[in-house]
Design a protein around this motif. Structure first.
Motif: not given
Length: 377
Positions: A154-167
């Motif tokens: 199992v390999q996780e992928s994580v997306n947060t509003w904080y990190a995506v908004e910075r990009a």
């Protein structure tokens, strides 16, 4: 005199060779533009790991954190199993330094050969803004029933509003000082939940940049469009894994991995940003003088732009592009000159103020974005 502190991580394989070349070019830029850098070598890489068992220690992190920027060569060695150095140093460094953005220009310079028939420099000038701390690269996962036919990974992928908004915000800022077009690249028809988050952030942040035109393209479609019609794109923003893949494809367009640059950007100044060519350590050619230093020199130009040295950044880019245009091949023995000879040519071109600046220099644009953020802060 303006002064900056620079941590130098030469790394493994050809990393020390191209890093020395970039520092020679930096010497020329300092002499011409009236600033200086105080440099510290930090021994991270295969040799250090094999001798000490260490990867990125707290002590090394503290040492790096005392600098304004990091110049990085390459990491990787066949003497160390895959993933140990990459996860234990590169990914960990990006996380600890909060290097929110991996910025990779895809630009074909005049006179540089490309395998794409009919492609001209006017058609190939885009920048990929890659979210740099999350996605599939959070390095979280697990395996059970190892060594049996029932093994599960199992390999996780994580997306947060904080990190995506910075990009996304950085991508909008960059588009606003370039040609005013921003493309979101994702796979929203399969990665539905992550896609919803990225799309919502694009819409939210976009309200602050009404003059930037936006569109969307699936990552597989981008891989089709990029070799055929790269002029369709100006700034592309995407997730960590997709950005890693599409920028290697982009490097092919611009002449190969040896001429491609990147920057890992900390956006609030709390930690140093790190700049590196995107090629690997290439242990098979280490010590032969066959490594093209252009990627390292263009990464240096990005570093200078990020530090606000816009004139020096543009001059290093122009000098590197001019020398690249005269090479019979972009890498290996067929370049017709050694790594050291090429860096001396680039340094001489930096010193010569007759070398014309590259039109629409990304390096100068980076300086403009950095200045805008500083003014707001």
């Amino acid at each position: 005199m303006r002064s900056h502190t620079l941590a130098v991580l030469p790394g493994d394989g050809v990393g020390p060779e191209v890093t020395r070349a970039a520092l020679t070019v930096l010497d020329a830029a300092e002499s011409r533009f009236g600033f200086d850098t105080r440099r510290t070598d930090v021994p991270l890489g295969a040799d250090h790991h094999l001798a000490t068992g260490e990867l990125l220690t707290d002590e090394a992190t503290a040492e790096l954190d005392r600098h304004d920027a990091i110049l990085f060569g390459a990491i990787g060695s066949p003497r160390v199993p895959p993933g140990i150095l990459e996860r234990g140093i590169i990914l960990e460094l990006r996380r600890r330094m909060e290097q929110a953005i991996n910025l990779r220009p895809v630009r074909l310079y005049e006179g540089v050969p490309t395998p794409i028939a009919g492609l001209t420099p006017e058609r190939c000038d885009l920048v990929v803004v890659r979210e740099n701390t999350e996605g599939a690269y959070v390095a979280q996962g697990s395996s059970v029933h190892v060594g049996t036919p029932a093994q599960v990974a199992v390999q996780e992928s994580v997306n947060t509003w904080y990190a995506v908004e910075r990009a996304v915000d950085f991508a909008y800022r960059l588009a606003s000082v370039r040609r005013g077009r921003l493309t979101l690249c994702h796979k929203t028809n399969v990665l539905v939940e992550a896609g919803k988050l990225w799309t919502a952030v694009m819409e939210s942040v976009g309200e602050r940049y009404p003059d930037v035109e936006t569109d969307y393209v699936h990552v597989d479609a981008l891989c089709m469009h990029l070799p055929v019609s790269p002029e369709r794109f100006d700034v592309v923003v995407t997730d960590n894994l997709f950005g890693d893949i599409v920028t290697d494809l982009g490097a092919v367009l611009q002449g190969g991995l040896g001429v491609a640059a990147s920057g890992n950007l900390n956006l609030d100044g709390a930690h140093p940003s790190m700049f590196e060519p995107i090629h690997g350590s290439a242990p098979d050619i280490a010590g032969r003088g066959w490594a093209n230093p252009a990627g390292a020199c263009l990464s240096l130009a990005m570093l200078l732009g990020h530090l606000g040295e816009g004139e020096a950044a543009a001059a290093v880019e122009a000098a590197t592009a001019a020398v690249l245009a005269g090479l019979p091949a972009p890498g290996g023995e067929a370049m017709g000159a050694s790594t050291q000879e090429l860096c001396e040519r680039i340094a001489a071109a930096v010193a010569d103020d007759a070398t014309p600046e590259v039109p629409g220099s990304l390096m100068a644009q980076l300086a403009a974005v950095a200045a805008g953020r500083a003014a707001e802060g």
